[in-house]
Design a protein around this motif. Structure first.
Motif, short mmCIF file in Angstrom:
data_model
loop_
_atom_site.label_atom_id
_atom_site.label_comp_id
_atom_site.label_asym_id
_atom_site.label_seq_id
_atom_site.Cartn_x
_atom_site.Cartn_y
_atom_site.Cartn_z
N ALA A 38 0.84 -1.20 0.00
CA ALA A 38 0.00 0.00 0.00
C ALA A 38 0.88 1.25 0.00
CB ALA A 38 -0.91 0.01 1.22
N GLY A 39 0.51 2.21 -0.85
CA GLY A 39 1.24 3.46 -0.93
C GLY A 39 2.33 3.48 -1.98
N PHE A 40 2.66 2.33 -2.55
CA PHE A 40 3.68 2.27 -3.59
C PHE A 40 3.02 2.33 -4.97
CE2 PHE A 40 5.99 0.50 -0.07
CZ PHE A 40 7.30 0.89 -0.27
N THR A 41 3.65 3.04 -5.89
CA THR A 41 3.18 3.07 -7.27
C THR A 41 4.01 2.08 -8.09
OG1 THR A 41 4.74 4.81 -7.93
CG2 THR A 41 2.60 5.52 -7.06
N ARG A 42 3.59 1.84 -9.31
CA ARG A 42 4.34 0.93 -10.19
C ARG A 42 5.78 1.41 -10.39
NH1 ARG A 42 -0.76 0.14 -11.79
NH2 ARG A 42 -1.36 -1.94 -12.49
N ASP A 43 5.96 2.72 -10.47
CA ASP A 43 7.29 3.28 -10.69
C ASP A 43 8.20 3.09 -9.49
OD1 ASP A 43 6.42 4.15 -13.17
OD2 ASP A 43 5.92 6.15 -12.45
N GLN A 44 7.64 2.87 -8.31
CA GLN A 44 8.44 2.71 -7.09
C GLN A 44 8.75 1.25 -6.79
OE1 GLN A 44 5.67 4.73 -4.53
NE2 GLN A 44 6.82 6.66 -4.63
#
Length: 142
Positions: A58-64
């Motif tokens: 939770a809170g992470f995007t694909r880029d991260q």
């Protein structure tokens, strides 16, 4: 001091690689973050089972997020950076990094990865090897 091997039986020959993989798996992150599940699900074609690793990110995007496969080792990394534009009065949700590693057996391939609702699902497919029976000729050495 020498270490006693689990696979030291004289009937188990050539399993040094497996022992090395077990050592790699046990030296993984002791941190419990992010939590994860491993489950067996039926493939849509009903042909083979699929193993699904689901990580709560939770809170992470694909880029991260980054998923790599190297030498039978599946590694999932997440990296968030602090947003300098925000001024927090209280901060209970930290920007954090993680690395989670899974050692895969021979014949397991990564089929897909999907991020939805804060859950990263990685599907693995086990390829069934052909079963072979071979007769070994015995020769006379005189």
């Amino acid at each position: 001091m020498s270490r006693i091997s689990l696979l030291s039986s004289p009937f188990l020959l050539g399993f040094e690689d497996i022992e090395r993989l077990i050592d790699r798996a046990t030296k993984g992150s002791a941190d419990g973050y992010p939590p994860y599940n491993v489950e067996r699900i039926q493939s849509p074609d009903g042909d083979a089972d699929i193993l699904r690793i689901t990580l709560a990110v939770a809170g992470f995007t694909r880029d991260q997020l980054e998923i790599t496969l190297s030498d039978s080792q599946l590694t999932v990394r997440g990296k968030q950076s602090d947003d300098k534009a925000r001024e927090y009065l209280y901060r209970g949700i930290a920007a954090r990094q993680f690395t989670r590693t899974f050692v895969l057996a021979d014949g397991i391939e990564v089929e897909s990865a999907d991020l939805s609702d804060g859950l990263l699902a990685i599907d693995l497919k086990r390829l069934e090897p052909e079963r072979q029976v071979r007769t070994i000729n015995i020769i006379d050495r005189k």
